[in-house]
Design a protein around this motif. Structure first.
Motif, PDB file in Angstrom:
ATOM      1  N   UNK A   1      34.263  45.146  40.915  1.00 32.66           N
ATOM      2  CA  UNK A   1      35.329  45.898  41.587  1.00 32.66           C
ATOM      3  C   UNK A   1      36.225  44.979  42.411  1.00 32.66           C
ATOM      4  N   UNK A   2      35.620  44.099  43.178  1.00 33.04           N
ATOM      5  CA  UNK A   2      36.399  43.206  44.040  1.00 33.04           C
ATOM      6  C   UNK A   2      37.286  42.289  43.199  1.00 33.04           C
ATOM      7  N   UNK A   3      36.712  41.687  42.153  1.00 32.59           N
ATOM      8  CA  UNK A   3      37.501  40.782  41.309  1.00 32.59           C
ATOM      9  C   UNK A   3      38.651  41.523  40.654  1.00 32.59           C
ATOM     10  N   UNK A   4      38.355  42.683  40.084  1.00 31.93           N
ATOM     11  CA  UNK A   4      39.391  43.419  39.359  1.00 31.93           C
ATOM     12  C   UNK A   4      40.504  43.904  40.289  1.00 31.93           C
ATOM     13  N   UNK A   5      40.144  44.498  41.420  1.00 31.96           N
ATOM     14  CA  UNK A   5      41.164  45.054  42.312  1.00 31.96           C
ATOM     15  C   UNK A   5      41.967  43.953  43.005  1.00 31.96           C
ATOM     16  N   UNK A   6      41.312  42.861  43.371  1.00 29.23           N
ATOM     17  CA  UNK A   6      42.052  41.747  43.971  1.00 29.23           C
ATOM     18  C   UNK A   6      43.011  41.120  42.953  1.00 29.23           C
ATOM     19  N   UNK A   7      42.561  41.041  41.702  1.00 28.35           N
ATOM     20  CA  UNK A   7      43.420  40.487  40.662  1.00 28.35           C
ATOM     21  C   UNK A   7      44.671  41.332  40.474  1.00 28.35           C
ATOM     22  N   UNK A   8      44.510  42.655  40.516  1.00 29.45           N
ATOM     23  CA  UNK A   8      45.664  43.543  40.378  1.00 29.45           C
ATOM     24  C   UNK A   8      46.560  43.443  41.609  1.00 29.45           C
ATOM     25  N   UNK A   9      45.942  43.468  42.782  1.00 32.53           N
ATOM     26  CA  UNK A   9      46.721  43.457  44.028  1.00 32.53           C
ATOM     27  C   UNK A   9      47.539  42.173  44.163  1.00 32.53           C
ATOM     28  N   UNK A  10      46.910  41.044  43.843  1.00 30.75           N
ATOM     29  CA  UNK A  10      47.600  39.758  44.004  1.00 30.75           C
ATOM     30  C   UNK A  10      48.273  39.284  42.708  1.00 30.75           C
ATOM     31  N   UNK A  11      48.240  40.147  41.688  1.00 33.85           N
ATOM     32  CA  UNK A  11      48.879  39.833  40.403  1.00 33.85           C
ATOM     33  C   UNK A  11      48.352  38.513  39.824  1.00 33.85           C
ATOM     34  N   UNK A  12      47.033  38.379  39.846  1.00 35.27           N
ATOM     35  CA  UNK A  12      46.396  37.189  39.294  1.00 35.27           C
ATOM     36  C   UNK A  12      46.183  37.373  37.800  1.00 35.27           C
ATOM     37  N   UNK A  13      46.642  36.422  37.010  1.00 32.56           N
ATOM     38  CA  UNK A  13      46.517  36.493  35.563  1.00 32.56           C
ATOM     39  C   UNK A  13      45.802  35.269  35.033  1.00 32.56           C
ATOM     40  N   UNK A  14      45.260  35.396  33.833  1.00 30.74           N
ATOM     41  CA  UNK A  14      44.724  34.246  33.150  1.00 30.74           C
ATOM     42  C   UNK A  14      45.859  33.447  32.532  1.00 30.74           C
ATOM     43  N   UNK A  15      45.664  32.148  32.365  1.00 35.01           N
ATOM     44  CA  UNK A  15      46.734  31.343  31.744  1.00 35.01           C
ATOM     45  C   UNK A  15      46.935  31.749  30.299  1.00 35.01           C
ATOM     46  N   UNK A  16      48.118  31.528  29.788  1.00 35.55           N
ATOM     47  CA  UNK A  16      48.402  31.831  28.393  1.00 35.55           C
ATOM     48  C   UNK A  16      49.039  30.625  27.730  1.00 35.55           C
ATOM     49  N   UNK A  17      48.943  30.617  26.410  1.00 39.59           N
ATOM     50  CA  UNK A  17      49.560  29.541  25.630  1.00 39.59           C
ATOM     51  C   UNK A  17      51.026  29.859  25.451  1.00 39.59           C
ATOM     52  N   UNK A  18      51.885  28.940  25.840  1.00 38.14           N
ATOM     53  CA  UNK A  18      53.315  29.154  25.728  1.00 38.14           C
ATOM     54  C   UNK A  18      53.843  28.413  24.498  1.00 38.14           C
ATOM     55  N   UNK A  19      54.505  29.173  23.660  1.00 35.37           N
ATOM     56  CA  UNK A  19      55.027  28.600  22.410  1.00 35.37           C
ATOM     57  C   UNK A  19      56.518  28.282  22.577  1.00 35.37           C
TER      58      UNK A  19
END
Length: 199
Positions: free
Chosen positions: A181-199
């Motif tokens: 819960x803490x990880x998921x809600x903090x990620x949403x609140x702070x707009x934390x994303x995983x890195x992505x491959x940029x083409x």
């Protein structure tokens, strides 16, 4: 009453609410709302049971599940207009993710599965319903949108695996639910994303 008896109905109810909220946002009729709520609440467990060849999925043999789903649909139909949809969907979805991941993890531990099977069973159950919900509502599943979703379930499952032998099953389960819960809600609140491959 075991920890399993507490988590399973909570997970079904909150994931059904998550599915019903999405259906209402998509302007579905009452049948659509009930179907999307059912798929969200039961989809992860069905995927788990089918992939692991556990026979007829529990979702098709326990009528109590559908009572909980119906109650969730009635709840959304009654109080829906007063809810702030984006916030409500995020919270209910996070609760469902946490509870279903840990519930499946407890079952996996009780079945004496190895670590890889345990992680698969936990994570697929936690994220499966949400993936099916998003696909049926023509949304890109949240786990494919860089958001920290499946990763939260994975971290929580690892906590359950590590701490169950050290403390006890109930304490480890509550700790793991809290971690997800803490990880998921903090990620949403702070707009934390995983890195992505940029083409």
């Amino acid at each position: 009453m075991t920890i399993f008896d507490i988590f399973e109905p909570i997970g079904i109810f909150v994931f059904a609410i998550s599915g019903a909220i999405t259906a209402v946002k998509k302007h579905m009729d009452i049948i659509g709302v009930f179907i999307l709520a059912s798929v969200t609440a039961l989809g992860g467990g069905v995927l788990r049971d089918v992939i692991m060849d556990r026979g007829i999925p529990a979702a098709f043999s326990n009528y109590d599940y559908y009572v909980l789903i119906l109650l969730a649909v009635i709840f959304i139909s009654t109080v829906g207009p007063s809810l702030r949809w984006p916030w409500a969907l995020t919270v209910f979805d996070a609760i469902g993710l946490a509870v279903f991941t840990v519930d499946a993890g407890i079952k996996a531990i009780d079945m004496n599965l190895n670590l890889l099977a345990f992680l698969f069973m936990s994570v697929i159950t936690g994220v499966g319903g949400g993936v099916l919900r998003d696909m049926l509502s023509k949304e890109v599943p949240v786990i494919f949108r860089r958001e920290i979703y499946a990763l939260a379930a994975l971290v929580g499952a690892i906590c359950l695996w590590v701490f169950t032998p050290l403390i006890n099953e109930a304490a480890a389960a509550y700790l793991s639910v809290t971690v997800i819960l803490v990880i998921r809600l903090l990620a949403v609140y702070y707009k934390l994303d995983l890195p992505r491959i940029i083409n």
